[in-house]
Design a protein around this motif. Structure first.
Motif, PDB file in Angstrom:
ATOM      1  N   VAL A   7     -79.953 -67.049  25.137  1.00 14.28           N
ATOM      2  CA  VAL A   7     -80.908 -67.643  24.197  1.00 14.28           C
ATOM      3  C   VAL A   7     -81.619 -68.830  24.855  1.00 14.28           C
ATOM      4  O   VAL A   7     -82.833 -68.995  24.710  1.00 14.28           O
ATOM      5  CB  VAL A   7     -80.206 -68.074  22.887  1.00 14.28           C
ATOM      6  N   ALA A   8     -80.880 -69.628  25.617  1.00 19.63           N
ATOM      7  CA  ALA A   8     -81.461 -70.806  26.273  1.00 19.63           C
ATOM      8  C   ALA A   8     -82.499 -70.440  27.326  1.00 19.63           C
ATOM      9  O   ALA A   8     -83.265 -71.308  27.766  1.00 19.63           O
ATOM     10  CB  ALA A   8     -80.356 -71.656  26.894  1.00 19.63           C
ATOM     11  N   GLN A   9     -82.573 -69.182  27.715  1.00 17.62           N
ATOM     12  CA  GLN A   9     -83.570 -68.746  28.686  1.00 17.62           C
ATOM     13  C   GLN A   9     -84.946 -68.538  28.057  1.00 17.62           C
ATOM     14  O   GLN A   9     -85.951 -68.513  28.759  1.00 17.62           O
ATOM     15  CB  GLN A   9     -83.121 -67.434  29.353  1.00 17.62           C
ATOM     16  N   TRP A  10     -84.996 -68.393  26.722  1.00 19.56           N
ATOM     17  CA  TRP A  10     -86.286 -68.121  26.083  1.00 19.56           C
ATOM     18  C   TRP A  10     -86.535 -68.946  24.821  1.00 19.56           C
ATOM     19  O   TRP A  10     -87.686 -69.068  24.391  1.00 19.56           O
ATOM     20  CB  TRP A  10     -86.414 -66.629  25.754  1.00 19.56           C
ATOM     21  N   PHE A  11     -85.502 -69.520  24.224  1.00 20.29           N
ATOM     22  CA  PHE A  11     -85.635 -70.230  22.944  1.00 20.29           C
ATOM     23  C   PHE A  11     -85.154 -71.661  23.138  1.00 20.29           C
ATOM     24  O   PHE A  11     -83.985 -71.973  22.938  1.00 20.29           O
ATOM     25  CB  PHE A  11     -84.802 -69.504  21.885  1.00 20.29           C
ATOM     26  N   GLY A  12     -86.058 -72.526  23.578  1.00 19.66           N
ATOM     27  CA  GLY A  12     -85.669 -73.890  23.914  1.00 19.66           C
ATOM     28  C   GLY A  12     -85.041 -73.935  25.289  1.00 19.66           C
ATOM     29  O   GLY A  12     -85.149 -73.002  26.075  1.00 19.66           O
ATOM     30  N   GLN A  13     -84.344 -75.048  25.552  1.00 21.62           N
ATOM     31  CA  GLN A  13     -83.707 -75.203  26.853  1.00 21.62           C
ATOM     32  C   GLN A  13     -82.182 -75.169  26.783  1.00 21.62           C
ATOM     33  O   GLN A  13     -81.526 -74.978  27.795  1.00 21.62           O
ATOM     34  CB  GLN A  13     -84.146 -76.519  27.504  1.00 21.62           C
ATOM     35  N   GLN A  14     -81.622 -75.365  25.583  1.00 22.80           N
ATOM     36  CA  GLN A  14     -80.170 -75.308  25.407  1.00 22.80           C
ATOM     37  C   GLN A  14     -79.880 -74.634  24.082  1.00 22.80           C
ATOM     38  O   GLN A  14     -80.650 -74.748  23.133  1.00 22.80           O
ATOM     39  CB  GLN A  14     -79.565 -76.709  25.368  1.00 22.80           C
ATOM     40  N   ALA A  15     -78.743 -73.928  24.038  1.00 20.00           N
ATOM     41  CA  ALA A  15     -78.329 -73.291  22.789  1.00 20.00           C
ATOM     42  C   ALA A  15     -76.809 -73.261  22.717  1.00 20.00           C
ATOM     43  O   ALA A  15     -76.131 -73.167  23.741  1.00 20.00           O
ATOM     44  CB  ALA A  15     -78.883 -71.870  22.706  1.00 20.00           C
ATOM     45  N   THR A  43     -81.008 -82.624  12.016  1.00 17.29           N
ATOM     46  CA  THR A  43     -80.382 -82.730  10.691  1.00 17.29           C
ATOM     47  C   THR A  43     -79.639 -81.429  10.407  1.00 17.29           C
ATOM     48  O   THR A  43     -79.968 -80.373  10.950  1.00 17.29           O
ATOM     49  CB  THR A  43     -81.414 -82.970   9.573  1.00 17.29           C
ATOM     50  N   ASP A  44     -78.621 -81.512   9.567  1.00 19.39           N
ATOM     51  CA  ASP A  44     -77.880 -80.316   9.180  1.00 19.39           C
ATOM     52  C   ASP A  44     -78.646 -79.543   8.115  1.00 19.39           C
ATOM     53  O   ASP A  44     -79.294 -80.144   7.248  1.00 19.39           O
ATOM     54  CB  ASP A  44     -76.497 -80.695   8.632  1.00 19.39           C
ATOM     55  N   ARG A  59     -79.418 -69.949   8.890  1.00 18.23           N
ATOM     56  CA  ARG A  59     -80.174 -70.915   8.096  1.00 18.23           C
ATOM     57  C   ARG A  59     -80.302 -72.157   8.958  1.00 18.23           C
ATOM     58  O   ARG A  59     -79.306 -72.678   9.451  1.00 18.23           O
ATOM     59  CB  ARG A  59     -79.445 -71.228   6.795  1.00 18.23           C
ATOM     60  N   TRP A  60     -81.550 -72.604   9.157  1.00 18.23           N
ATOM     61  CA  TRP A  60     -81.734 -73.778   9.994  1.00 18.23           C
ATOM     62  C   TRP A  60     -82.558 -74.843   9.293  1.00 18.23           C
ATOM     63  O   TRP A  60     -83.375 -74.549   8.429  1.00 18.23           O
ATOM     64  CB  TRP A  60     -82.291 -73.427  11.353  1.00 18.23           C
ATOM     65  N   ALA A  61     -82.276 -76.084   9.680  1.00 19.52           N
ATOM     66  CA  ALA A  61     -82.959 -77.223   9.076  1.00 19.52           C
ATOM     67  C   ALA A  61     -84.411 -77.257   9.521  1.00 19.52           C
ATOM     68  O   ALA A  61     -84.732 -76.988  10.675  1.00 19.52           O
ATOM     69  CB  ALA A  61     -82.256 -78.521   9.451  1.00 19.52           C
ATOM     70  N   ASP A 106     -86.338 -79.647  25.001  1.00 18.33           N
ATOM     71  CA  ASP A 106     -86.548 -80.926  25.669  1.00 18.33           C
ATOM     72  C   ASP A 106     -87.772 -81.613  25.054  1.00 18.33           C
ATOM     73  O   ASP A 106     -88.824 -80.998  24.904  1.00 18.33           O
ATOM     74  CB  ASP A 106     -86.773 -80.725  27.168  1.00 18.33           C
ATOM     75  N   GLY A 107     -87.603 -82.847  24.663  1.00 17.59           N
ATOM     76  CA  GLY A 107     -88.706 -83.608  24.100  1.00 17.59           C
ATOM     77  C   GLY A 107     -88.970 -83.358  22.624  1.00 17.59           C
ATOM     78  O   GLY A 107     -89.815 -84.013  22.031  1.00 17.59           O
ATOM     79  N   HIS A 108     -88.259 -82.397  22.027  1.00 15.16           N
ATOM     80  CA  HIS A 108     -88.497 -82.079  20.617  1.00 15.16           C
ATOM     81  C   HIS A 108     -87.241 -82.157  19.761  1.00 15.16           C
ATOM     82  O   HIS A 108     -87.310 -81.990  18.558  1.00 15.16           O
ATOM     83  CB  HIS A 108     -89.117 -80.689  20.473  1.00 15.16           C
ATOM     84  N   GLY A 109     -86.093 -82.365  20.370  1.00 19.66           N
ATOM     85  CA  GLY A 109     -84.862 -82.496  19.611  1.00 19.66           C
ATOM     86  C   GLY A 109     -84.146 -81.177  19.393  1.00 19.66           C
ATOM     87  O   GLY A 109     -84.476 -80.151  19.998  1.00 19.66           O
ATOM     88  N   THR A 110     -83.163 -81.227  18.497  1.00 17.99           N
ATOM     89  CA  THR A 110     -82.276 -80.095  18.253  1.00 17.99           C
ATOM     90  C   THR A 110     -82.429 -79.583  16.831  1.00 17.99           C
ATOM     91  O   THR A 110     -82.450 -80.369  15.884  1.00 17.99           O
ATOM     92  CB  THR A 110     -80.812 -80.519  18.491  1.00 17.99           C
ATOM     93  N   SER A 111     -82.530 -78.277  16.700  1.00 13.79           N
ATOM     94  CA  SER A 111     -82.516 -77.637  15.382  1.00 13.79           C
ATOM     95  C   SER A 111     -81.097 -77.135  15.143  1.00 13.79           C
ATOM     96  O   SER A 111     -80.563 -76.357  15.936  1.00 13.79           O
ATOM     97  CB  SER A 111     -83.492 -76.460  15.333  1.00 13.79           C
ATOM     98  N   ARG A 112     -80.495 -77.607  14.054  1.00  9.66           N
ATOM     99  CA  ARG A 112     -79.139 -77.202  13.703  1.00  9.66           C
ATOM    100  C   ARG A 112     -79.191 -76.055  12.707  1.00  9.66           C
ATOM    101  O   ARG A 112     -80.073 -76.003  11.852  1.00  9.66           O
ATOM    102  CB  ARG A 112     -78.383 -78.379  13.102  1.00  9.66           C
ATOM    103  N   ALA A 113     -78.210 -75.154  12.823  1.00  5.91           N
ATOM    104  CA  ALA A 113     -78.198 -73.954  11.992  1.00  5.91           C
ATOM    105  C   ALA A 113     -76.778 -73.561  11.608  1.00  5.91           C
ATOM    106  O   ALA A 113     -75.812 -73.988  12.245  1.00  5.91           O
ATOM    107  CB  ALA A 113     -78.868 -72.803  12.740  1.00  5.91           C
TER     108      ALA A 113
END
Length: 147
Positions: free
Chosen positions: A29-37, A80-81, A73-75, A52-59
């Motif tokens: 997932v980190a290869q195409w959807f953001g930089q870390q998963a 944020t949770d 389900r993601w914030a 990177d530069g946009h923060g983390t989406s929690r799900a």
């Protein structure tokens, strides 16, 4: 025009098992959807997607039916949770296709966000652009081309 959801489908020249791994294995997932998963692949498991530069989406994982469906389900806001009023539901559906796999992403719940109509529409429009770009990156990744 439906202002409460987003749906986009792509056909990927790869078997469902390969596409399934690309949407559920955190390293892939980190290869195409953001930089870390991070993904705890169980209903109720937590997931995080970091840009990177946009923060983390929690799900929170809502559905795991290998190799057919995966959902979470993601914030709507970064870092944020996901709770009622601040989150939408994302569902990936995989189906056999003569050229490989058809992947459909549906995101619903924009109408339940605790925001005014303009802010809900802006959130949806941003996610439409996001899913367009991200799914193009997924196709390129699975076709062996770094996006």
């Amino acid at each position: 025009m439906d202002s409460t959801s987003i749906t986009r489908s792509v056909v990927i020249s790869a078997p469902r098992s390969t596409v399934w791994a690309a949407i559920t294995d955190a390293d892939k997932v980190a290869q195409w959807f953001g930089q870390q998963a991070e993904i705890d692949l169980a209903v109720g498991g937590r997931a995080e997607f970091t840009w990177d530069g946009h923060g983390t989406s929690r799900a929170i994982v809502t559905e795991v039916d290998e190799p057919n469906c995966f959902g979470f389900r993601w914030a709507a806001d970064r870092d944020t949770d996901p709770v009622e009023g601040n989150s939408t539901l994302v569902r990936f559906t995989l189906a056999e296709h003569e050229s490989g796999t058809e992947l459909t992403v549906t995101e619903t719940g924009f109408d339940t966000l605790d925001r005014d109509a303009d802010a809900r529409n802006q959130q949806r429009e941003g996610n439409i652009q996001g899913w367009h770009a991200e799914l193009d990156e997924l196709v390129a990744y699975l076709h062996g081309v770094k996006a």
